[in-house]
Design a protein around this motif. Structure first.
Motif, mmCIF file in Angstrom:
data_model
loop_
_atom_site.group_PDB
_atom_site.id
_atom_site.type_symbol
_atom_site.label_atom_id
_atom_site.label_comp_id
_atom_site.label_asym_id
_atom_site.label_seq_id
_atom_site.Cartn_x
_atom_site.Cartn_y
_atom_site.Cartn_z
ATOM 1 N N ARG A 115 0.715 -1.262 -0.090
ATOM 2 C CA ARG A 115 -0.132 0.116 0.071
ATOM 3 C C ARG A 115 0.854 1.209 0.022
ATOM 4 N NH1 ARG A 115 -4.819 1.091 4.440
ATOM 5 N NH2 ARG A 115 -5.171 3.274 3.769
ATOM 6 N N GLU A 119 0.801 4.314 -2.802
ATOM 7 C CA GLU A 119 0.732 5.865 -2.351
ATOM 8 C C GLU A 119 1.863 6.583 -2.894
ATOM 9 O OE1 GLU A 119 0.201 5.623 1.882
ATOM 10 O OE2 GLU A 119 -2.058 5.048 1.529
ATOM 11 N N GLN A 125 -2.797 9.527 -0.470
ATOM 12 C CA GLN A 125 -2.976 8.345 0.262
ATOM 13 C C GLN A 125 -4.077 7.606 -0.298
ATOM 14 O OE1 GLN A 125 -4.129 9.716 4.171
ATOM 15 N NE2 GLN A 125 -1.918 9.613 5.035
ATOM 16 N N THR A 126 -4.173 6.215 -0.204
ATOM 17 C CA THR A 126 -5.000 5.366 -0.857
ATOM 18 C C THR A 126 -5.972 4.723 0.473
ATOM 19 O OG1 THR A 126 -3.713 4.597 -2.437
ATOM 20 C CG2 THR A 126 -5.541 3.009 -1.866
#
Length: 230
Positions: A115, A119, A125-126
């Protein structure tokens, strides 16, 4: 006439046309893409699975449904030029948001990817909700744990992802020139910009550890004690 040996006692044989009919029936009757291992177990011993399936592919090529290969699995799908005829108003999947499409593309081209790496590539941001959408669709999965500080979870695509987008393997994803031609890359492309060549990495890589039951509990996929969440 070509024949195939039927496994078992006695000199039994099947015409090749019958073997192809059996393979056709096995794929047709399955709700999910059928693996070559499955076909090998159920077709006569010594059958050239690849040859049988290639002949079926050719036979169905001009028809309304085609036999397609996804990884090592086979399935019947509506011919691409007739997809507009199929209407699924009630079951039509929601269109993915731009964020979800970006995340899916990054995972597909860069897997295994964490993740934080997603990003870093996106520059934003995810949200967990974006990943949840892709996992609920069955296109993204947790692969393992990266052997780095914090042991972040790695993400990758699934066989369903290949099946949905009509890909035989990840290397069939479009490259830079194909994306330009489709109008998916517009404006000025930075010098040195490149699309990574996707790698078919079904097995864990050297810097990944398997996900354990404790990991699944931590990720919210299992409740404490090993019960799967409803």
């Amino acid at each position: 006439m070509p024949v195939a040996v039927v496994e078992g006692a006695g000199p039994e044989y099947l015409p090749l046309t019958d073997v192809e009919r059996i393979a056709e029936a096995l794929v047709f009757a399955s709700a999910e893409p059928v693996s070559e291992a499955f076909l090998t177990e159920r077709l006569p011993r010594g059958t050239d699975i690849g040859g049988v399936m290639r002949r079926l592919v050719d036979a169905y090529a001009p028809r309304g449904v085609n036999l397609i290969r996804t990884g090592d699995r086979w399935a019947f799908r509506t011919a691409a030029d007739l997809s507009f005829v199929i209407r699924k108003d009630e079951d039509e999947a929601k269109k993915l948001s731009r964020a979800a499409l970006e995340v899916l593309a990054i995972i597909a081209y860069h897997q295994p990817v964490t993740r934080a790496e997603i990003e870093e590539i996106r520059g934003v941001q995810t949200s967990r909700g974006t990943l949840d959408v892709l996992m609920e669709a069955g296109w993204v999965r947790f692969r393992g744990r990266r052997r780095t500080p914090g042991r972040p979870v790695t993400l990758g695509t699934t066989t369903d992802f290949l099946d949905h987008f009509g890909l035989e393997e990840l290397r069939d994803l479009p490259g830079l020139e194909e994306l330009k031609g489709a109008g998916l890359l517009s404006g000025r492309i930075p010098p040195g910009f490149a699309i990574p060549i996707p790698q078919d990495v079904e097995e864990l890589t050297e810097d990944e550890d398997p996900i354990t039951q404790l990991d699944l509990e931590e990720l919210g996929l299992l409740t404490p004690g090993g019960e799967a969440e409803e």
